[in-house]
Design an enzyme around this catalytic site. Structure first.
Site, PDB file in Angstrom:
ATOM      1  N   ASP A 120      72.250  30.310  36.044  1.00  0.00           N
ATOM      2  CA  ASP A 120      71.502  31.486  35.585  1.00  0.00           C
ATOM      3  C   ASP A 120      71.897  31.865  34.157  1.00  0.00           C
ATOM      4  O   ASP A 120      71.052  32.262  33.358  1.00  0.00           O
ATOM      5  CB  ASP A 120      71.746  32.680  36.525  1.00  0.00           C
ATOM      6  CG  ASP A 120      71.422  32.328  37.960  1.00  0.00           C
ATOM      7  OD1 ASP A 120      70.238  32.320  38.311  1.00  0.00           O
ATOM      8  OD2 ASP A 120      72.366  32.044  38.719  1.00  0.00           O
ATOM      9  N   GLU A 151      62.602  35.400  30.880  1.00  0.00           N
ATOM     10  CA  GLU A 151      61.845  34.322  31.504  1.00  0.00           C
ATOM     11  C   GLU A 151      60.739  34.921  32.357  1.00  0.00           C
ATOM     12  O   GLU A 151      60.967  35.832  33.149  1.00  0.00           O
ATOM     13  CB  GLU A 151      62.750  33.426  32.344  1.00  0.00           C
ATOM     14  CG  GLU A 151      62.041  32.172  32.796  1.00  0.00           C
ATOM     15  CD  GLU A 151      62.977  31.107  33.306  1.00  0.00           C
ATOM     16  OE1 GLU A 151      62.858  29.959  32.832  1.00  0.00           O
ATOM     17  OE2 GLU A 151      63.816  31.402  34.175  1.00  0.00           O
ATOM     18  N   ASP A 204      67.556  35.729  32.305  1.00  0.00           N
ATOM     19  CA  ASP A 204      66.979  34.993  33.435  1.00  0.00           C
ATOM     20  C   ASP A 204      67.091  35.924  34.633  1.00  0.00           C
ATOM     21  O   ASP A 204      68.158  36.041  35.230  1.00  0.00           O
ATOM     22  CB  ASP A 204      67.746  33.695  33.670  1.00  0.00           C
ATOM     23  CG  ASP A 204      67.194  32.910  34.859  1.00  0.00           C
ATOM     24  OD1 ASP A 204      65.971  32.962  35.100  1.00  0.00           O
ATOM     25  OD2 ASP A 204      67.989  32.249  35.549  1.00  0.00           O
TER      26      ASP A 204
END
Length: 176
Positions: free
Chosen positions: A157, A84, A24
């Site tokens: 996160d 992501e 992420d």
């Protein structure tokens, strides 16, 4: 190390455990999650965040993220990386910074010849919770459940990175 050409990765039949790295990306904190899949079993290997100081120049922050991801790849030897995908953000400066962080993550994966698959937030939520509009809490609880964690994965996160890794791992067909 197995070769996973991007165009054929879903058609491969992994024999034995497969380790994946979910990311992420962010400039202040880049979440990471390493998940291993063996058949239909998922287990967490490691997770956390690579953090940079806001007082550091942007180039140093990006270098720190790059070095951190390289270290994770060398330490855990994943066979694939899931990242992501950047979604539209009203704050252009934030979107730009996240895009730069994604770039150094992609560079680290390419340095090791690892295939990278990108997922939007909706895809990750559907893979983990079955619902594309799940909130952060729902995603964290499902990540906890799917990986058999005693506590909710934190910070957010890291939980998001584990969710990306689960999404990637779910895309692998189990060995016959």
């Amino acid at each position: 190390m197995r070769s996973w050409p991007r165009s054929h990765w879903r058609d491969e039949q992994p024999a034995g455990p497969v380790r994946v790295l979910g990311i992420d990306p962010g400039t202040a904190r880049t979440g990471y999650g390493i998940v291993e899949r063996d058949g239909n079993e998922l287990k967490v290997v490691d997770y956390g965040c690579l953090e940079t100081l806001s007082s550091s120049p942007p180039a140093e922050r990006l270098l720190s993220i790059h070095r951190g991801v390289l270290h994770l790849i060398e330490l855990h030897r994943p066979e694939m990386v899931g990242v992501e995908r950047l979604f539209f953000n009203r704050n252009v400066q934030t979107a730009f910074a996240v895009g730069q962080a994604r770039g150094v993550v992609l560079l680290a994966a390419a340095t090791h010849g690892l295939p990278v698959l990108e997922y939007g937030p909706h895809e990750v939520k559907v893979a983990v919770t079955g619902y594309g509009r799940a909130d952060k809490g729902q995603v964290q609880r499902m990540v906890q459940s799917l990986l058999g964690l005693a506590e909710l994965p934190r910070p957010d996160d890291a939980a998001d990175a584990l969710a990306v890794a689960i999404c990637l791992a779910h895309g692998l067909r189990p060995a016959a």
